[in-house]
Motif scaffolding. Sequence first.
Motif, short mmCIF file in Angstrom:
data_model
loop_
_atom_site.label_atom_id
_atom_site.label_comp_id
_atom_site.label_asym_id
_atom_site.label_seq_id
_atom_site.Cartn_x
_atom_site.Cartn_y
_atom_site.Cartn_z
N GLU A 33 -41.32 6.92 -6.58
CA GLU A 33 -42.10 7.43 -5.45
C GLU A 33 -41.49 8.73 -4.94
OE1 GLU A 33 -43.74 3.76 -2.87
OE2 GLU A 33 -41.59 3.70 -3.22
N LEU A 37 -42.95 12.83 -4.98
CA LEU A 37 -43.18 13.59 -3.75
C LEU A 37 -42.44 14.93 -3.71
CD1 LEU A 37 -43.09 10.74 -1.07
CD2 LEU A 37 -45.08 11.90 -2.04
N ARG A 67 -47.07 7.24 7.74
CA ARG A 67 -48.18 8.11 7.30
C ARG A 67 -48.17 9.45 8.03
NH1 ARG A 67 -52.77 7.98 4.27
NH2 ARG A 67 -54.70 8.70 5.24
N SER A 72 -47.27 12.86 1.32
CA SER A 72 -48.20 12.09 0.50
C SER A 72 -48.78 13.00 -0.58
CB SER A 72 -49.33 11.55 1.40
OG SER A 72 -50.49 11.32 0.64
N GLN A 73 -49.04 12.42 -1.73
CA GLN A 73 -49.68 13.18 -2.82
C GLN A 73 -51.00 13.78 -2.37
OE1 GLN A 73 -48.61 13.73 -5.83
NE2 GLN A 73 -47.31 12.07 -6.53
N ASP A 74 -51.68 13.08 -1.44
CA ASP A 74 -52.99 13.56 -0.99
C ASP A 74 -52.93 14.95 -0.38
OD1 ASP A 74 -54.37 11.33 -1.80
OD2 ASP A 74 -54.18 10.29 0.13
N GLU A 75 -51.77 15.34 0.12
CA GLU A 75 -51.65 16.65 0.76
C GLU A 75 -51.94 17.79 -0.22
OE1 GLU A 75 -48.07 17.07 3.31
OE2 GLU A 75 -47.99 14.89 3.20
N ARG A 120 -47.51 15.34 9.21
CA ARG A 120 -48.28 15.62 7.99
C ARG A 120 -49.69 16.10 8.32
NH1 ARG A 120 -43.91 16.51 5.73
NH2 ARG A 120 -45.18 17.09 3.94
#
Length: 357
Positions: A33, A37, A67, A72-75, A120
């Motif tokens: 993980e 990141l 969160r 996060s990968q979503d960024e 974030r």
Amino acid sequence: MNPGERGERWRDWRWQLVNRISRVEHLPLHYEEREALIPVAARYPVSITPYYASLIRWDDPADPIARQCVPSQDEVAFRLPDSTPDPLAEQRYSPLPGLVHRYPDRVLLLASAVCPVLCRHCNRKRTWRRPEALLGSKEWRRALDYIRRERGVREVILSGGDPLMLPLSRLSRILEALRAIPHVEVVRIGTRVPVTLPMRVTPELCSVLEGARPLWINTHFNHPREVTREAEEACDSLVTRGIPVSNHTVLLKGVNDDQEVLLTLFRRLQAISVRPYYLFQCDSALGTDHFRVPLPEGISMMEGMWGRTGGLTLPRFVVDLPGGKGKVSAERAHCLSLSGEEALFMNFEGETVRYRW
Ligand code: SF4
């Protein structure tokens, strides 16, 4: 030190800053993980105080505190069509470095480039690696001259970064200079210190702020678990010195997109004398799209709270319209139209503006 482990200097804000988690390699996650990141943090850095890290339940992969601060990968992997690095067009409305003048009666000064925790969902993520805004002494003199000339400016908002990260002597000089301008009636400070580094609210800081009244603190709690004993003490120290504390919350998917979570948060804030005044729809800032909640969900959640609690508990739900078109109330009655994917609003200048999600 492991997050959550408290030593004797725990309540020393300088110790908290020195011991921030600033590398993903230091996050208590599995090796794979953390490795995944590293590219995210190369673009959007990480900073988490030991205090804020101690609020995280690390065994919960959906923890709402994590969160807000763990990359996060979503960024980098998830992007909606309308997202942009500067969703409020602050650069367009910036006549000088570090100064934003969008509304006639107030200006925003970007006074600091430092935040204890890098959130974030921050809508100024673009500045994390390249601060636009540090008001050095030359820029600061020019900003003061500008405010002196603009006699319609009655309120100055210090933001950043976090203005309460400035050295006290500098913060004091800034506040004194603003107080000396006759048409500046009010100074407001936007800070997340009560949430992420409450031990920074020392008696010395409170004395500086008290001397600059009328001064308002606007802070940014997003989840009831952030309302800790330490946060309560920080807010209480401010309020008992005559400094009103209000709060804006950002509606964030996976953090607080739940009516009961929001209601609990707003009630807890009111109970510690912090006025919930805005619930913001998350801006369309690049790197934050995974946090956006469809607007009708936010409207329905707020409607569902009416009658369940007193008006002082309930903030106004607002959208800061893209492109710097200004804030509008997101109540159903204020939408010119509302469909499954977009709403039309009339802004304060009478312009019809489309908002999509
Ligand atoms: S404290 Fe405010 S300015 Fe700093 S990272 Fe968080 S949201 Fe952005």
